[in-house]
Scaffold this active site. Structure first.
Site, PDB file in Angstrom:
ATOM      1  N   LYS A 122       3.122 -15.071   2.634  1.00  0.00           N
ATOM      2  CA  LYS A 122       3.049 -16.131   1.742  1.00  0.00           C
ATOM      3  C   LYS A 122       4.744 -16.011   1.050  1.00  0.00           C
ATOM      4  CE  LYS A 122       1.587 -18.005  -2.552  1.00  0.00           C
ATOM      5  NZ  LYS A 122       0.812 -19.021  -2.377  1.00  0.00           N
TER       6      LYS A 122
ATOM      7  N   ASP B  75      -3.095 -18.358   0.836  1.00  0.00           N
ATOM      8  CA  ASP B  75      -3.984 -19.282  -0.289  1.00  0.00           C
ATOM      9  C   ASP B  75      -4.683 -20.076   0.591  1.00  0.00           C
ATOM     10  OD1 ASP B  75      -1.710 -20.134   0.103  1.00  0.00           O
ATOM     11  OD2 ASP B  75      -1.224 -20.812  -1.841  1.00  0.00           O
TER      12      ASP B  75
ATOM     13  N   TYR C  71       1.134  -1.004   0.376  1.00  0.00           N
ATOM     14  CA  TYR C  71      -0.066   0.059  -0.280  1.00  0.00           C
ATOM     15  C   TYR C  71       0.936   1.307   0.317  1.00  0.00           C
ATOM     16  CZ  TYR C  71      -4.687  -2.008   1.193  1.00  0.00           C
ATOM     17  OH  TYR C  71      -6.199  -2.523   0.621  1.00  0.00           O
TER      18      TYR C  71
ATOM     19  N   ASP D 231      -6.435  -7.113   4.550  1.00  0.00           N
ATOM     20  CA  ASP D 231      -7.680  -6.563   3.794  1.00  0.00           C
ATOM     21  C   ASP D 231      -8.470  -7.737   2.861  1.00  0.00           C
ATOM     22  OD1 ASP D 231      -9.453  -4.448   1.861  1.00  0.00           O
ATOM     23  OD2 ASP D 231      -8.354  -4.681   0.484  1.00  0.00           O
TER      24      ASP D 231
ATOM     25  N   ASP E 200     -12.302  -8.959   4.250  1.00  0.00           N
ATOM     26  CA  ASP E 200     -13.500  -9.339   3.549  1.00  0.00           C
ATOM     27  C   ASP E 200     -14.086 -10.200   3.625  1.00  0.00           C
ATOM     28  OD1 ASP E 200     -13.005  -6.308   2.732  1.00  0.00           O
ATOM     29  OD2 ASP E 200     -14.098  -6.481   1.492  1.00  0.00           O
TER      30      ASP E 200
END
Ligand code: IPM
Ligand code: MG
Length: 356
Positions: A191, A223, A142, A247, A251
């Site tokens: 990751k 994942d 970001y 983020d 959600d």
């Protein structure tokens, strides 16, 4: 106690939901003899329309000088074509960065009354969901260097993901401390099979985990986490992860609770100054219709009382009021169920306030 709250209502449904949270805060102020002083500052699209920038320098100063900041939501299709440097979201990121809000807490709790609203089967969510996502908020992709340019005869873009060890360590500490106050279980999401930032992340978390022997610590790839959140969400207590993974996963996790409209968040710094906002967006499609769910914002106000003002009892009051309103079968349209009574956004605010 007297507290200064800077209010950033923002765009779309922002003003409607924030109004209800303030109604509830005022009820608390009355009950406990506190004074909350609100200063309103434009942010996002409404600020672009008025001032040509998504937040003014003066507005930013009012955030920095407050005891805490309450935010609705920013953005909308009207400003989608704005240049990246003045997009509504830019202001949100700037406030996060300038106030040093590196730790984003996103509690994901299923109110059992709403288990039917979750798209997941009862066998998956029926025993309750109660997890805390701790998202790093001022680093990673970001805030890394980014550019779009012409190269080799075509357009080319990049966004850089980077982390300093100290940035990982401070969010790690927030997460381990949070786990200590809960069920002492922490999953760190990365990751590390691909990314260098994730390998540094994992190494730093391992080092910290030695200081917290009571916390049952595990690493999990992002994942796989996305899959496990649907397959068996109850396995998680606290999840800590970097900015963009957090983020996306928050959600996803919000749907375990039935509606993204229910989820609050707190963005914390190393002082008591924090920013509190629902995790959902500005929902331009229903803006101005008085049908949005204000509960995520109301619960964010409760987090403000708990984390910035050290008012645990007052925060409990708000959370209990939300719970009783749901028990009395009142719903907004996003969580409407058969046999329940549908309330507008403002009626839901009234009802929560009345239950305090
Ligand atoms: C969130 C939002 C923001 C983010 C957007 C609006 C910039 O999606 O708070 O989760 O990506 O952090
Ligand atoms: Mg998001």
């Amino acid at each position: 106690m007297e507290k200064k709250i800077t209010v950033l209502s923002g765009d779309g449904i922002g003003p409607e939901i924030v109004r209800e949270a303030i109604k509830v805060l005022d009820k608390i102020a009355h009950k406990y003899n506190h004074t909350f002083k609100y200063t309103y500052v434009d942010i996002g699209g409404c600020s672009i329309d008025k001032f040509g920038v998504p937040i003014t320098d003066e507005g930013m100063e009012k955030c920095k000088g407050a005891d805490s900041v309450l935010l609705g939501a920013v953005g909308g299709p009207k400003w989608d074509s704005c240049p990246p440097s003045i997009r509504p979201e830019k202001a949100l990121l700037a406030v996060r960065k300038e106030l040093g809000l590196f730790a984003n807490l996103r509690p994901t709790k299923l109110f059992l009354q709403l288990a039917d609203s979750s798209p997941l089967k009862q066998s998956v969510v029926g025993n309750g969901i109660d997890l805390m996502i701790v998202r790093e908020l001022t680093g990673g992709i970001y805030f890394g260097e980014r550019k779009t340019e012409e190269k080799n005869g075509e357009m080319y873009s990049y966004d850089v993901m980077s982390y300093y060890e100290h940035e990982i360590e401070r969010i790690g500490r927030v997460a381990f401390d949070c786990a200590m106050k809960r069920n002492k279980k922490l999953a760190s999401v990365d990751k590390a099979n691909v990314l260098d930032t994730s390998r540094l992340w994992r190494k730093t978390m391992h080092r910290l985990s030695e200081e917290y022997p009571q916390v049952e610590y595990s690493d999990i790839l992002v994942d796989n986490t996305a899959m496990q959140l649907i397959k068996n969400p109850a396995q998680f207590d606290v999840i800590v992860t970097e900015n963009m993974f957090g983020d996306i996963l928050s959600d996803e996790a919000s749907m375990l609770t039935g509606s993204i409209g229910m989820m609050p968040s707190a963005s914390l710094s190393s002082t008591t100054l924090g920013m509190y906002e629902p995790i959902h967006g500005s929902a331009p499609d229903i803006a101005g219709m008085n049908i949005a769910n204000p509960i995520g914002t109301v619960l964010s106000a409760a987090m403000m009382l708990r984390y910035s003002f050290d008012m645990a009892k007052e925060a409990d009051d708000i959370e209990n009021a939300v719970n009783s309103v749901l028990n009395q079968n009142y719903r907004t349209s996003d969580i409407m169920q058969e046999g329940c009574r549908k309330l507008s956004c403002s009626e839901m605010g009234d009802m929560i306030a009345a239950n305090i």
